[in-house]
Design a protein around this motif. Structure first.
Motif, PDB file in Angstrom:
ATOM      1  N   THR A 170       0.818  -1.221   0.000  1.00  0.00           N
ATOM      2  CA  THR A 170       0.000   0.000   0.000  1.00  0.00           C
ATOM      3  C   THR A 170       0.851   1.269   0.000  1.00  0.00           C
ATOM      4  O   THR A 170       0.319   2.377  -0.043  1.00  0.00           O
ATOM      5  CB  THR A 170      -0.908   0.032   1.247  1.00  0.00           C
ATOM      6  OG1 THR A 170      -0.087   0.056   2.419  1.00  0.00           O
ATOM      7  CG2 THR A 170      -1.834  -1.165   1.272  1.00  0.00           C
ATOM      8  N   ASP A 173      -2.002   3.431  -0.921  1.00  0.00           N
ATOM      9  CA  ASP A 173      -3.096   2.799  -1.670  1.00  0.00           C
ATOM     10  C   ASP A 173      -3.602   1.605  -0.870  1.00  0.00           C
ATOM     11  O   ASP A 173      -3.021   0.523  -0.906  1.00  0.00           O
ATOM     12  CB  ASP A 173      -2.589   2.355  -3.052  1.00  0.00           C
ATOM     13  CG  ASP A 173      -3.703   1.726  -3.890  1.00  0.00           C
ATOM     14  OD1 ASP A 173      -4.878   2.003  -3.586  1.00  0.00           O
ATOM     15  OD2 ASP A 173      -3.384   0.956  -4.820  1.00  0.00           O
ATOM     16  N   TYR A 174      -4.696   1.797  -0.144  1.00  0.00           N
ATOM     17  CA  TYR A 174      -5.207   0.753   0.743  1.00  0.00           C
ATOM     18  C   TYR A 174      -6.189  -0.160   0.016  1.00  0.00           C
ATOM     19  O   TYR A 174      -6.984   0.288  -0.807  1.00  0.00           O
ATOM     20  CB  TYR A 174      -5.917   1.379   1.949  1.00  0.00           C
ATOM     21  CG  TYR A 174      -4.990   2.138   2.869  1.00  0.00           C
ATOM     22  CD1 TYR A 174      -4.149   1.470   3.743  1.00  0.00           C
ATOM     23  CD2 TYR A 174      -4.972   3.534   2.848  1.00  0.00           C
ATOM     24  CE1 TYR A 174      -3.309   2.165   4.586  1.00  0.00           C
ATOM     25  CE2 TYR A 174      -4.126   4.236   3.698  1.00  0.00           C
ATOM     26  CZ  TYR A 174      -3.300   3.542   4.559  1.00  0.00           C
ATOM     27  OH  TYR A 174      -2.466   4.227   5.394  1.00  0.00           O
ATOM     28  N   SER A 175      -6.132  -1.452   0.398  1.00  0.00           N
ATOM     29  CA  SER A 175      -7.106  -2.414  -0.114  1.00  0.00           C
ATOM     30  C   SER A 175      -7.950  -2.896   1.058  1.00  0.00           C
ATOM     31  O   SER A 175      -7.596  -2.683   2.226  1.00  0.00           O
ATOM     32  CB  SER A 175      -6.396  -3.602  -0.762  1.00  0.00           C
ATOM     33  OG  SER A 175      -5.652  -4.317   0.218  1.00  0.00           O
ATOM     34  N   THR A 176      -9.052  -3.568   0.757  1.00  0.00           N
ATOM     35  CA  THR A 176      -9.913  -4.099   1.819  1.00  0.00           C
ATOM     36  C   THR A 176      -9.151  -5.098   2.692  1.00  0.00           C
ATOM     37  O   THR A 176      -9.273  -5.101   3.920  1.00  0.00           O
ATOM     38  CB  THR A 176     -11.142  -4.790   1.211  1.00  0.00           C
ATOM     39  OG1 THR A 176     -11.852  -3.858   0.398  1.00  0.00           O
ATOM     40  CG2 THR A 176     -12.058  -5.308   2.299  1.00  0.00           C
ATOM     41  N   ALA A 177      -8.342  -5.938   2.037  1.00  0.00           N
ATOM     42  CA  ALA A 177      -7.568  -6.948   2.775  1.00  0.00           C
ATOM     43  C   ALA A 177      -6.594  -6.298   3.746  1.00  0.00           C
ATOM     44  O   ALA A 177      -6.434  -6.752   4.894  1.00  0.00           O
ATOM     45  CB  ALA A 177      -6.809  -7.837   1.793  1.00  0.00           C
ATOM     46  N   SER A 178      -5.942  -5.212   3.300  1.00  0.00           N
ATOM     47  CA  SER A 178      -4.968  -4.544   4.167  1.00  0.00           C
ATOM     48  C   SER A 178      -5.650  -3.930   5.383  1.00  0.00           C
ATOM     49  O   SER A 178      -5.119  -3.969   6.499  1.00  0.00           O
ATOM     50  CB  SER A 178      -4.211  -3.471   3.387  1.00  0.00           C
ATOM     51  OG  SER A 178      -5.076  -2.433   2.985  1.00  0.00           O
ATOM     52  N   ILE A 229      -9.289   7.354   2.508  1.00  0.00           N
ATOM     53  CA  ILE A 229     -10.236   6.745   1.563  1.00  0.00           C
ATOM     54  C   ILE A 229     -11.468   7.628   1.357  1.00  0.00           C
ATOM     55  O   ILE A 229     -11.914   7.846   0.222  1.00  0.00           O
ATOM     56  CB  ILE A 229     -10.650   5.342   2.066  1.00  0.00           C
ATOM     57  CG1 ILE A 229      -9.456   4.384   1.993  1.00  0.00           C
ATOM     58  CG2 ILE A 229     -11.822   4.800   1.248  1.00  0.00           C
ATOM     59  CD1 ILE A 229      -9.699   3.049   2.670  1.00  0.00           C
TER      60      ILE A 229
END
Length: 373
Positions: free
Chosen positions: A40, A118-123, A178
């Motif tokens: 991220t 850059d964040y993801s749902t998993a992170s 976000i």
């Protein structure tokens, strides 16, 4: 093996087991956070991972320190190696402090040269899970540390709870980015660094206090004195000094007031009974028991009352004990405890001595400015 040795052995196993749990948990957390931080491009998450690694290293130092501190006494160190635990706490503090300073440097660099995360749902799920794990781990490690009186475990548990708060702040900054497109990554990293540095400084301060010899908890000291005074042959317990040679390894000395007519044989029997009672109830070895002989004779009662009035009439005097008048030798003995908060304790001590001397010029005044322990 004595009962105390067995207790210390059990303590060692508990500390090592708890530290191993901390190592495994922190390595897993550090691995997940490092992956999330790299993927991220999040400096805050990456620094949080580094902090977890420092926590794991701290647990390793705790294990090593505990093993070394458990070494049996020998000719070179007849009182054992227990104080090594204080040194291991200082090493842990240095590791934490270094991690904090490094984190602060990296955060400042990212503030000056920002990079977008850059964040993801998993992170986000991983970070949230880390918060829960750290809360559970911190509470567990700290409670065990308090139970077995381990400064290193208490420090590690407290640090883990701080980590949970800091990880939660990383998670909060991610949601802010976000939903509001505002990047607080580097600033959160700087905040994390401040908490880490503060924790390291506090740990060093506590370890230095232990090495220098800090005041014993008053409630604990009073309980020991109560145990001593349960013996009806004792009319008072004073000057209790405890020396720590590691957690749960206390060696002390105390003065007790007893009837002046007691024989040497009776005093010997009393000292043995007191030493045994204090050790069985509190685990403290009384290496020295001094004696104050109480004087209840009618001839000296007037002098004793007047001296008591003179001494206790002064503000700043906390206690007077060991008061004895030898009419035949013309000697007055007493110990006076004066509050450390007083600006010039020695001046008040000299004034009290002069007042007693003026009242009883035919006597030698043998006074001791006692320490407030």
């Amino acid at each position: 093996m004595t009962k105390n040795d067995a207790a210390l052995g059990g303590r060692e196993k508990i500390i090592i087991r708890t530290s191993i749990i901390g190592i495994l948990a922190n390595i897993v957390l550090a691995s997940f956070k490092a992956v999330v931080g790299i993927l991220t491009n999040s400096i805050a998450v990456t620094l949080d991972a580094v902090n977890n690694l420092s926590d794991a290293l701290s647990s390793v130092v705790t294990i090593i320190g505990t093993k070394l501190a458990a070494k049996k006494p020998d000719k070179k160190h007849p009182l054992g190696y227990g104080r090594i635990e204080y040194l291991s706490t200082m090493i842990i503090a240095a590791i934490v402090l270094y991690a904090g300073i490094t984190s602060m440097t990296e955060s400042i660099d990212k503030i000056i040269n920002p990079e977008v995360a850059d964040y993801s749902t998993a992170s986000l799920i991983i970070i949230a899970s880390a918060v829960v794990v750290k809360i559970v781990l911190g509470r567990y490690v700290k409670s065990v540390g308090e139970k077995v009186n381990s400064g290193s475990l208490i420090a590690s548990g407290t640090d883990a709870l701080f980590d949970a708060i800091l990880s939660a702040s990383v998670l909060a900054s991610a949601f802010i980015y976000i939903y509001f497109d505002i990047s607080l990554e580097a600033y959160v990293g700087a905040a994390i660094s401040v908490f880490i540095i503060k924790s390291g400084i506090e740990m060093i301060r506590d370890a230095v206090d232990d090495l220098l010899g800090k005041r014993v908890d008053k409630e604990y000291s009073d309980k020991i004195k109560e145990t001593i005074c349960k013996d009806e042959r004792v009319s008072g317990a004073y000057d209790l000094i405890l020396h720590s040679y590691g957690p749960d390894r206390l060696i002390g000395s105390v003065h007790v007031e007893v009837p002046g007519e007691m024989t040497a044989s009776e005093i010997d029997s009393l000292e043995r009974d007191l030493a045994k009672g204090v050790y069985l109830e509190h685990g403290v070895v009384l290496a020295g028991i001094g004696i104050y002989a109480s004087d209840e004779s009618e001839a000296s009662s007037t002098i004793l009352s007047e001296i008591t009035r003179i001494v206790m009439s002064h503000d700043g005097v906390l206690q007077m004990h060991g008061l004895r008048v030898d009419i035949e030798r013309k000697v007055i003995n007493l110990d006076v405890i004066i509050d450390y908060a007083l600006e010039d304790r020695e001046a008040l001590f000299a004034q009290i001595r002069q007042e007693i001397l003026s009242k009883f010029p035919d006597y030698d005044i043998e006074m001791v400015l006692d320490i407030d322990v």
